[in-house]
Design an enzyme around this catalytic site. Structure first.
Site, short mmCIF file in Angstrom:
data_model
loop_
_atom_site.label_atom_id
_atom_site.label_comp_id
_atom_site.label_asym_id
_atom_site.label_seq_id
_atom_site.Cartn_x
_atom_site.Cartn_y
_atom_site.Cartn_z
N LYS A 134 1.04 40.89 54.17
CA LYS A 134 2.21 41.53 54.79
C LYS A 134 1.83 42.06 56.17
CE LYS A 134 5.76 45.06 53.71
NZ LYS A 134 6.17 46.08 52.72
N SER A 178 10.99 45.73 51.33
CA SER A 178 10.64 45.31 52.66
C SER A 178 9.65 44.14 52.68
CB SER A 178 10.06 46.47 53.46
OG SER A 178 8.90 46.93 52.87
N SER A 227 9.46 48.33 47.56
CA SER A 227 9.30 47.19 48.46
C SER A 227 8.42 46.06 47.98
CB SER A 227 8.78 47.69 49.82
OG SER A 227 9.79 48.42 50.47
#
Lengths: 474, 475, 100
Positions: free
Chosen positions: A75, A150, A174
């Site tokens: 990420k 997210s 997330s």
């Protein structure tokens, strides 16, 4: 796609090479990234060099580690030396960290091959990845829909068969929510189990890095590598990494699993059906289902949407155009900072910064932030009481399946409600995971959520494995 | 300076001191003054995204030492973030302590017998340093600024006094005594000129008996002299303002040493909202009894105690003698005095020799062993060396070390034998019959004449007392 | 329209956070923040006077490191990241006003 466990075993035994595995990953990325916008940056050269180095070491007879040659997506809010780390924000465009996050060091030491940085909601604020400054990521199961957020990019990387493993971060859901919307496994560990050093902070008391995988065993394998005390993170738990893979098949015989009303009320029928199916599967596997109500959980959404933005407003103050990232000039330094931040941050980030600043400001601290901290204590105590009655809890991960782009962008509250079932464990600091079970509308994946007390990851994986087998996914 | 009418000034001081740790408060960068700009920085003190702070144990120990020296209560504490935007603040917040500081309460006794209360002494991190381009190099009028983060993250302790101080002299005395204490704990080097210690003064005025007036803060005073001058100026400024029917505005002021006046820096009408909240990247600090005991055991004696120990050795010390004791304590050289007393020597003489001769060459004190000092002082005490000779021997010992008797011999300071002195005096009596006649008739002043002549002849080697004894014997 | 936060308060908070908002943005954000804060009012009515905030959820305390100097970052690497650097330092436009 082959599991990470299998890839690692094959690389270690010489049956396959890390370079071959990487090329497979790179070709899938090549095929699908333009459409799905999963990766913001693919480190082709770095990954090839790393894979080649692993192959050399295997040839020499070295034990390259539990993640030998496994390509892994990262990420883009995790720092990797010399690799662009943007947090999907214009304000960090072009920034190359001069240091590695602890988790990066750990996965590399375990033999994994980081492949590139995945898309996210800007600074991890969002539930759909629509808040990225570099375009949204599309759900591989249905590209007209969001992958969740997210950590949408990381979830999509695994769901699209680009990599078998990915790293995400979870502050209010997330990891778990995108895992559910994309049909994969996602885990938020116990607060402090995984070092936050090198994770660009959103809400420091809530953030945790965790794994995405297609199978429970793979998730456990990755989490074992990530976990353990880090002297660079003052909040990290003192003990070394727990043993997780070894317990994946422990089963749930004799366990008491609480079905929490507040963790599924308001979910749509598909989701409810999956939660029910999970309860049935647990009963069939020898566990007892106990119906529970934890009324305090209804306050957690409000508390979270004061605590997280408050901490974020402070954590994001450093983005001022002075030392790194993008700068927009001004007549004086204040004007420069204002121009830089105004141009560099998207609307959701601005919204949360202002909300957080307000919640902390003189005259409002007690009513908002102070009160929210107390609700957090109530939440911790409520979970503690629940775990005196049961071993684990069961609920929904999300209220529904993956939604269409633009569905919730007009109304921030509507988006925030996506997190209603995942937020409570972040507040408590306890671990939770999402495991796919069943399908919903239009064949879209549904995830159910398993929650446990602090440091109960082994139990969570064992329970998740039961559902995995019940779903016919061995 | 005394104030007119029944005006009274009310002063509280905030003193910041950097701590003498090797590394910074929350990271392993060197804590070093004078390094090349931006060479002691890392992700943590530069506030890079993803970095996290970890507390330096030695800084905690030093903070506790300071608390113990100030008679504070040491309690469990937390770290808070003080949020504000400024380019020398790398995270745009400072990690400090707010409602739960490590040290609270306490007091400091001054030499004049007054006591100033201490509200708190807490830990926080220092900021980077900016230099300003364009203009005169000062902030006002600059075109741009350059920031060096070497100092960012250096550990500080901030000591806040109660508003107990009533004169600029007392403020200066407090600052001086506090500096001595901080240096005695080993936590600080007290180098005002390097900025490792800084003073902020909160000054207000009122008529005796009335409630406190509005106060102004004078920031960043970096010498005892400017502290005293600034406070006197500010008190007068406020009095004149009030007597003229004006109102004191609560504000932060800057002291200009050259112009000798304070001027407005920032008006506090829109008081900065720092939005303090507990730093979630750090955990609570609660040093247990064992930890506190270890720190207490390592705490050196404080100036007040060391001072009292020396004064106790003197009988009815005069004011100049007490000043001399101050010099001894300031320089940390009381061990020489104690060594002399342990050898049954004279404390007053020892104090004088330390406060004058050793103080004059304090950088070389390492060359002078306590044994050598004791031997020299005892020789002087017994009359084997004159005062002048003793001072010379001490000077030589400081410069090059050595053994006092050998040095005295090498310099030809051997005591003149009674015989040779006698014959010297006799020959002088013969040579100066008039003077000798007047002396014999009772003119004591002429003793000095003969001593002077003896000194000339013996090149200063005679002992004055011995010459007088000889003269009297022959009278 | 919620009264949980006024337009003036939003403007003030934006300044505190070094964000400049257009008139339209000010309106939109005021409404959105108002809704969120309105939702948070369910907490305000609770009497939590006797509840204490939790520091670390698992009671971690007293984490310290030894006072050892560790290698710093290469200055050139750090300054290369800077939007503007001069004389081995980070350059910024003029600073109006002293630090707090």
């Amino acid at each position: 796609m082959r599991s990470a466990t299998q890839i690692a075993a094959d690389v270690r035994s010489g049956t396959t090479s890390a370079s071959d595995e990487l090329e497979r990953t790179l070709s899938v990325i090549d095929e699908r990234n333009a459409e799905l916008n999963v990766f913001l940056y693919v480190d082709v050269e770095g990954a090839r060099a790393a894979a080649a180095a692993i192959d050399e070491r295997v040839a020499r007879g070295d034990d390259v580690g539990p993640l030998a040659g496994v390509p892994i997506a990262i990420k883009d809010n995790l720092c990797q030396v010399g690799i662009p780390t943007t947090c999907s924000s214009k304000i960090l465009e072009g920034w190359l960290p001069p240091y590695d996050a602890t988790v990066i060091k750990k996965i590399v030491a375990a033999g994994a091959v980081p492949v590139g940085k995945t898309n996210l909601d800007e600074f991890a604020m969002g539930s759909s990845t629509e808040n990225s400054a570099f375009g949204p990521t599309r759900n591989p199961r249905d590209p007209s829909r969001v992958p969740g957020g997210s950590s949408g990019g990381s979830a999509a990387a695994v769901a699209a068969d680009m990599t078998s493993l990915a790293l995400g971060s979870d502050t209010g859901g997330s990891i778990r929510q995108p895992a559910a919307l994309c049909g994969i496994v996602g885990v938020k560990p116990t607060y402090g189990l995984v070092s936050r050093y090198g994770l660009v902070a959103f809400a420091s008391s809530l953030d945790q890095i965790g794994p995405f995988a297609q199978s429970v065993t793979d998730a456990a394998l990755l989490l074992e590598v990530l976990a353990g005390h880090d002297p660079r993170d003052s909040t990290s738990l003192p003990e070394p990494a727990p043993s997780l893979v070894a317990h994946v098949n422990d089963g749930v015989v004799g366990k008491k699993i609480g079905l929490v009303r507040e963790l599924y009320t308001g979910a749509n029928d598909d989701v409810l059906a999956s939660v029910q199916a999970a309860a049935d599967a647990f009963r069939a596997a020898g566990a007892e289902i106990v119906e529970l109500s934890i009324p305090e959980l209804s306050l957690t959404l409000s508390a979270y949407y004061l605590i997280a933005p408050a901490e974020a407003s402070s954590n994001l103050a450093r983005f001022d155009g002075v030392r790194y990232g993008r700068r927009v000039d001004g007549d004086d330094v204040t004007a420069m900072m204002e121009a830089t931040r105004t141009a560099g941050f998207g609307d959701e980030v601005k919204r949360r910064i202002m909300l957080g600043t307000y919640a902390l400001s003189a005259g409002y601290y007690d009513a908002y932030y102070g009160q929210a901290l107390k609700v957090r204590t109530l939440t911790i105590e409520a979970f503690t009481r629940a775990y005196q009655q049961v071993d684990l809890l069961l609920g929904a991960t999300t209220p529904g399946v993956a939604f269409k782009f633009g569905d919730k962008t007009d109304d921030p509250m509507a988006m925030y409600l996506q997190d209603v079932f995942t937020i409570p464990t972040n507040l408590a600091g306890d671990p939770a995971l999402s495991i796919p079970l069943g399908t919903g509308d239009e064949g879209l994946p549904v995830g159910v959520q398993l929650l446990g007390p602090g440091r109960s990851e082994a139990q969570l994986f064992a329970a998740a494995r039961v559902l995995e087998i019940a779903d016919g996914r061995s | 300076m005394t104030l007119s009418g029944d005006w009274e000034m009310v002063v509280g001081l905030e003193v910041h001191t950097e701590l003498l740790t090797k590394s910074k408060l929350f990271c392993g960068c060197a804590n070093h003054f004078g390094s090349e700009p931006n060479t002691n920085i890392c992700p943590v003190c530069l506030g890079l995204p993803g970095s996290l702070p970890v507390l330096n144990r030695e800084a905690v120990d030093f903070a506790m030492r300071i608390g113990m020296a100030l008679h504070s209560t040491i309690a469990p504490s937390t770290f808070h973030r003080k949020n504000y935007f400024y380019p020398d603040q790398s995270k745009d917040y400072q990690i400090s302590q707010y409602d739960l500081p490590i040290n609270s309460g306490g007091y400091l006794d001054l030499l004049d017998g007054s006591r100033v209360s201490i509200e708190r002494a807490h830990m926080e991190e220092d900021t980077g340093k900016s230099t300003h381009l364009g203009g005169s190099g000062r902030l006002a009028g600059a075109v741009s600024s350059l920031v060096d983060y070497n100092r960012c993250g250096v550990p500080l302790v901030e000591i806040v006094s109660g508003p107990d101080i009533r004169s600029a002299t007392q403020a200066r005395a407090y600052a001086a005594e506090l500096r001595g204490i901080l240096m005695a704990t080993g936590a600080s080097d007290g180098r005002l000129e390097e900025g490792s210690m800084r003073f902020d003064a909160n000054v207000s005025v009122r008529k005796s008996g009335e409630p406190f007036g509005t106060r102004c803060e004078i920031k960043n005073l970096n010498s005892l002299r400017s502290l005293q001058r600034a406070i006197d100026y500010e008190a007068l400024r406020q009095i004149e303002l009030l007597e003229g029917g004006g109102v004191v505005r609560q504000e932060t002021r800057h002291w200009d040493e050259n112009l000798g006046e304070t001027s407005t820096l920032r008006v506090k009408e829109d008081a900065d909202d720092y939005r303090y909240f507990r730093d979630p990247d750090l955990v609570d600090l609660a040093p247990d009894q064992a930890w506190q005991d270890r720190v207490r055991a390592a705490l050196p004696a404080m100036p007040a105690q060391r001072r009292a120990d020396v004064v106790a050795l003197l009988s009815a010390p005069s004011s100049p003698q007490l000043d001399a004791v101050e010099v001894v304590i300031d320089l940390g050289l009381e061990r020489y005095v104690h060594a002399v007393v342990a050898a049954s020597g004279d404390a007053a003489l020892a104090v004088a020799r330390v406060a004058n001769e050793l103080a004059a060459d304090v950088e070389h004190v390492a060359n002078l062993s306590t044994d050598a000092f004791v031997a020299t002082v005892l020789m002087e005490q017994r009359g084997e060396l004159s005062a002048t000779q003793a001072k010379t021997v001490l000077g030589a010992l400081l410069a090059d070390g050595g053994e006092p008797r050998e040095i005295a011999a090498a310099m030809g300071f051997e005591q003149l034998s009674a015989d040779s002195l006698g014959s010297t005096v006799a020959s002088l009596i013969d040579a100066h019959p008039d003077e000798w006649g007047r002396y014999r008739e009772g003119d004591e002043k002429l003793a000095q004449f003969f001593i002077g002549q003896v000194m000339k002849l013996t090149r200063g080697q005679a002992n004055g007392k011995a010459v007088i004894a000889e003269l009297q014997a022959r009278r | 329209m919620s009264d949980a936060i006024t337009r003036e308060e939003v403007a003030k908070v934006a300044r505190l956070a070094r964000l400049s908002l257009s008139e339209t943005e000010l309106d939109t954000f005021t409404e959105q923040l108002g809704q969120i804060l309105e939702h948070a009012r369910d907490m305000n009515s609770l009497d939590l006077a006797n509840v204490v905030a939790t520091a670390h959820p698992f009671g971690v305390t007293n984490v310290v490191r030894d006072d050892i100097v560790v290698e710093s970052l290469d200055r050139d690497v750090v300054l290369a990241m800077a939007p503007d650097a001069r004389d081995h330092r980070f350059a910024v436009p003029r600073i109006l006003g002293e630090a707090p």
